[in-house]
Design a protein around this motif. Sequence first.
Motif, PDB file in Angstrom:
ATOM      1  N   VAL A  10      -0.707   4.743   4.511  1.00  0.00           N
ATOM      2  CA  VAL A  10      -1.946   5.231   4.765  1.00  0.00           C
ATOM      3  C   VAL A  10      -2.520   4.617   6.363  1.00  0.00           C
ATOM      4  O   VAL A  10      -3.167   5.361   6.981  1.00  0.00           O
ATOM      5  N   ASP A  11      -2.350   3.284   6.362  1.00  0.00           N
ATOM      6  CA  ASP A  11      -2.725   2.900   7.602  1.00  0.00           C
ATOM      7  C   ASP A  11      -2.153   3.675   8.752  1.00  0.00           C
ATOM      8  O   ASP A  11      -2.825   3.954   9.814  1.00  0.00           O
ATOM      9  N   LYS A  12      -0.933   3.959   8.706  1.00  0.00           N
ATOM     10  CA  LYS A  12      -0.119   4.413   9.863  1.00  0.00           C
ATOM     11  C   LYS A  12      -0.746   5.993  10.164  1.00  0.00           C
ATOM     12  O   LYS A  12      -0.979   6.366  11.267  1.00  0.00           O
ATOM     13  N   TRP A  13      -0.960   6.603   9.031  1.00  0.00           N
ATOM     14  CA  TRP A  13      -1.448   7.907   9.203  1.00  0.00           C
ATOM     15  C   TRP A  13      -2.627   8.055   9.571  1.00  0.00           C
ATOM     16  O   TRP A  13      -3.247   8.866  10.500  1.00  0.00           O
ATOM     17  N   VAL A  30      -9.051   0.144   5.422  1.00  0.00           N
ATOM     18  CA  VAL A  30      -8.466   0.357   3.952  1.00  0.00           C
ATOM     19  C   VAL A  30      -8.674  -0.908   3.077  1.00  0.00           C
ATOM     20  O   VAL A  30      -9.019  -0.699   1.900  1.00  0.00           O
ATOM     21  N   GLU A  31      -8.372  -2.316   3.561  1.00  0.00           N
ATOM     22  CA  GLU A  31      -8.667  -3.351   2.603  1.00  0.00           C
ATOM     23  C   GLU A  31      -9.721  -3.621   2.225  1.00  0.00           C
ATOM     24  O   GLU A  31     -10.285  -4.033   1.280  1.00  0.00           O
ATOM     25  N   SER A  32     -10.960  -3.224   3.218  1.00  0.00           N
ATOM     26  CA  SER A  32     -12.278  -3.417   2.835  1.00  0.00           C
ATOM     27  C   SER A  32     -13.056  -2.220   1.914  1.00  0.00           C
ATOM     28  O   SER A  32     -14.047  -2.464   1.791  1.00  0.00           O
ATOM     29  N   GLY A  39     -10.685   9.156  -4.902  1.00  0.00           N
ATOM     30  CA  GLY A  39     -11.717   8.334  -5.481  1.00  0.00           C
ATOM     31  C   GLY A  39     -11.346   6.949  -5.799  1.00  0.00           C
ATOM     32  O   GLY A  39     -12.261   6.343  -6.268  1.00  0.00           O
ATOM     33  N   ALA A  40     -10.140   6.519  -5.645  1.00  0.00           N
ATOM     34  CA  ALA A  40      -9.779   5.138  -5.904  1.00  0.00           C
ATOM     35  C   ALA A  40      -9.311   4.266  -4.745  1.00  0.00           C
ATOM     36  O   ALA A  40      -9.022   4.725  -3.566  1.00  0.00           O
ATOM     37  N   ARG A  41      -9.909   2.998  -4.695  1.00  0.00           N
ATOM     38  CA  ARG A  41      -9.463   2.064  -3.459  1.00  0.00           C
ATOM     39  C   ARG A  41      -8.159   1.898  -3.625  1.00  0.00           C
ATOM     40  O   ARG A  41      -7.379   2.010  -4.543  1.00  0.00           O
ATOM     41  N   LEU A  54      -8.445  11.977   1.366  1.00  0.00           N
ATOM     42  CA  LEU A  54      -8.964  10.690   1.651  1.00  0.00           C
ATOM     43  C   LEU A  54     -10.428  10.804   1.702  1.00  0.00           C
ATOM     44  O   LEU A  54     -10.983  11.867   2.456  1.00  0.00           O
ATOM     45  N   VAL A  55     -11.338   9.807   1.485  1.00  0.00           N
ATOM     46  CA  VAL A  55     -12.562   9.552   2.068  1.00  0.00           C
ATOM     47  C   VAL A  55     -12.883   8.429   2.781  1.00  0.00           C
ATOM     48  O   VAL A  55     -12.353   7.380   2.420  1.00  0.00           O
ATOM     49  N   ILE A  56     -12.940   8.663   4.022  1.00  0.00           N
ATOM     50  CA  ILE A  56     -13.144   7.681   5.020  1.00  0.00           C
ATOM     51  C   ILE A  56     -14.552   7.554   5.596  1.00  0.00           C
ATOM     52  O   ILE A  56     -15.173   8.320   5.827  1.00  0.00           O
ATOM     53  N   ARG A  57     -15.042   6.221   5.435  1.00  0.00           N
ATOM     54  CA  ARG A  57     -16.555   5.912   5.695  1.00  0.00           C
ATOM     55  C   ARG A  57     -16.166   5.074   7.153  1.00  0.00           C
ATOM     56  O   ARG A  57     -15.654   4.218   7.453  1.00  0.00           O
TER      57      ARG A  57
END
Length: 140
Positions: A10-13, A30-32, A39-41, A54-57
């Motif tokens: 996910v971090d690479k994408w 992602v870690e934070s 809907g899940a961390r 993905l939900v990205i803040r």
Amino acid sequence: MTEPAEKLRVDKWLWAARFFKTRSIAADAVESGKVTLDGARIKQAKTVGVGDVLVIRLGPYQHEVEILELSGKRGPAPVAQKLYRETDESKRKRAIQAEQNKLLPQSELKGRPTKRDRREIARLVEGERPSRKSAWGDFE
């Protein structure tokens, strides 16, 4: 530009899709908990595939995106935008948030306070009355 793999970290994408400037910043987000999958961390090594949501803040804004393609390489912005599709609801919410942010009062402060400003602030904090001093002495 795309990889034939069915899964990708996910971090690479996120880095390849240009949501974050570096891969380490994407991993920290992602870690934070700023990125959730369905809907899940998740953790930074979580693999994602086509069709995942993905939900990205990012700051005050929240992007809800569906992954359309996988890519482990960071390319130009037009190519990166083809990796995902943002939901209509997400676009609407971000537009409302942007309008609300425009209505907020803007601060008149610009940059660091000057030495004189800091002295005035210190006097106010100490409970003293601000005074005007001349170069020749203390006249109140």
